[in-house]
Design a protein around this motif. Structure first.
Motif, PDB file in Angstrom:
ATOM      1  N   ARG A  79       0.887  -1.245  -0.133  1.00 32.94           N
ATOM      2  CA  ARG A  79      -0.213   0.021  -0.084  1.00 32.94           C
ATOM      3  C   ARG A  79       0.790   1.146   0.013  1.00 32.94           C
ATOM      4  O   ARG A  79       2.033   1.212   0.495  1.00 32.94           O
ATOM      5  CB  ARG A  79      -1.062  -0.026   1.304  1.00 32.94           C
ATOM      6  N   PRO A  80       0.353   2.338  -0.565  1.00 37.33           N
ATOM      7  CA  PRO A  80       1.327   3.514  -0.549  1.00 37.33           C
ATOM      8  C   PRO A  80       1.255   4.093   0.782  1.00 37.33           C
ATOM      9  O   PRO A  80       0.232   3.772   1.702  1.00 37.33           O
ATOM     10  CB  PRO A  80       0.584   4.520  -1.503  1.00 37.33           C
ATOM     11  N   ARG A  81       2.169   4.831   1.150  1.00 40.19           N
ATOM     12  CA  ARG A  81       2.074   5.343   2.499  1.00 40.19           C
ATOM     13  C   ARG A  81       1.275   6.650   2.784  1.00 40.19           C
ATOM     14  O   ARG A  81       0.845   7.075   3.778  1.00 40.19           O
ATOM     15  CB  ARG A  81       3.669   5.397   2.883  1.00 40.19           C
ATOM     16  N   GLN A  82       1.051   7.203   1.771  1.00 37.82           N
ATOM     17  CA  GLN A  82       0.147   8.486   1.634  1.00 37.82           C
ATOM     18  C   GLN A  82      -0.925   8.391   0.905  1.00 37.82           C
ATOM     19  O   GLN A  82      -1.040   7.561   0.057  1.00 37.82           O
ATOM     20  CB  GLN A  82       0.983   9.637   0.818  1.00 37.82           C
ATOM     21  N   CYS A  83      -1.989   8.953   1.532  1.00 42.27           N
ATOM     22  CA  CYS A  83      -3.442   8.831   1.206  1.00 42.27           C
ATOM     23  C   CYS A  83      -3.599   9.960   0.111  1.00 42.27           C
ATOM     24  O   CYS A  83      -3.040  11.081   0.433  1.00 42.27           O
ATOM     25  CB  CYS A  83      -4.219   9.035   2.219  1.00 42.27           C
ATOM     26  N   LYS A  84      -4.058   9.598  -1.076  1.00 44.70           N
ATOM     27  CA  LYS A  84      -4.161  10.678  -2.056  1.00 44.70           C
ATOM     28  C   LYS A  84      -5.840  11.072  -1.682  1.00 44.70           C
ATOM     29  O   LYS A  84      -6.773  10.707  -1.852  1.00 44.70           O
ATOM     30  CB  LYS A  84      -3.849   9.996  -3.538  1.00 44.70           C
ATOM     31  N   LEU A  85      -5.917  12.624  -1.682  1.00 48.17           N
ATOM     32  CA  LEU A  85      -7.244  13.107  -1.298  1.00 48.17           C
ATOM     33  C   LEU A  85      -7.623  13.645  -2.660  1.00 48.17           C
ATOM     34  O   LEU A  85      -6.952  14.148  -3.525  1.00 48.17           O
ATOM     35  CB  LEU A  85      -7.175  14.354  -0.371  1.00 48.17           C
ATOM     36  N   PRO A  86      -9.041  13.462  -2.968  1.00 46.54           N
ATOM     37  CA  PRO A  86      -9.541  13.913  -4.003  1.00 46.54           C
ATOM     38  C   PRO A  86      -9.349  15.422  -4.060  1.00 46.54           C
ATOM     39  O   PRO A  86      -9.685  16.038  -3.312  1.00 46.54           O
ATOM     40  CB  PRO A  86     -10.663  13.532  -4.208  1.00 46.54           C
ATOM     41  N   LEU A  87      -9.239  15.869  -5.498  1.00 51.09           N
ATOM     42  CA  LEU A  87      -9.084  17.739  -5.418  1.00 51.09           C
ATOM     43  C   LEU A  87     -10.423  18.067  -6.227  1.00 51.09           C
ATOM     44  O   LEU A  87     -10.897  17.710  -6.816  1.00 51.09           O
ATOM     45  CB  LEU A  87      -7.918  18.002  -5.974  1.00 51.09           C
TER      46      LEU A  87
END
Length: 87
Positions: A79-87
């Motif tokens: 899993r990626p360590r950072q969460c990507k937030l929707p823009l």
């Protein structure tokens, strides 16, 4: 508690060190009823002396060694360590 094996009375070698169920529980850091159940189920080899159970140090070491052989570390998660937030 004796730290070493005891010479056999007939001079035929050493007697193994015997542990009580409570001593086994203390060594494994489990409840004494759990240690008793492990002995009753045959997971830890033991002998019965009168109405009490005794476990040899070798049987306890063998039980721990079997546990290490069956233990496998969890695989790393991809899993990626950072969460990507929707823009």
């Amino acid at each position: 508690m004796i730290d070493t094996d005891v010479p056999a009375p007939d001079g035929g070698g050493l007697l193994p060190r015997l542990l009580t169920i409570r001593e086994v529980a203390d060594i494994l850091r489990i409840h004494y009823r759990t240690a008793y159940r492990l002995v009753k189920d045959g997971a830890i080899g033991a002998i019965r002396v009168g109405t009490q159970w005794r476990v040899t140090e070798d049987a306890l070491h063998e039980y721990v060694a079997r546990g290490w052989r069956h233990w496998k570390p969890e695989p790393a998660r991809n899993r990626p360590r950072q969460c990507k937030l929707p823009l």
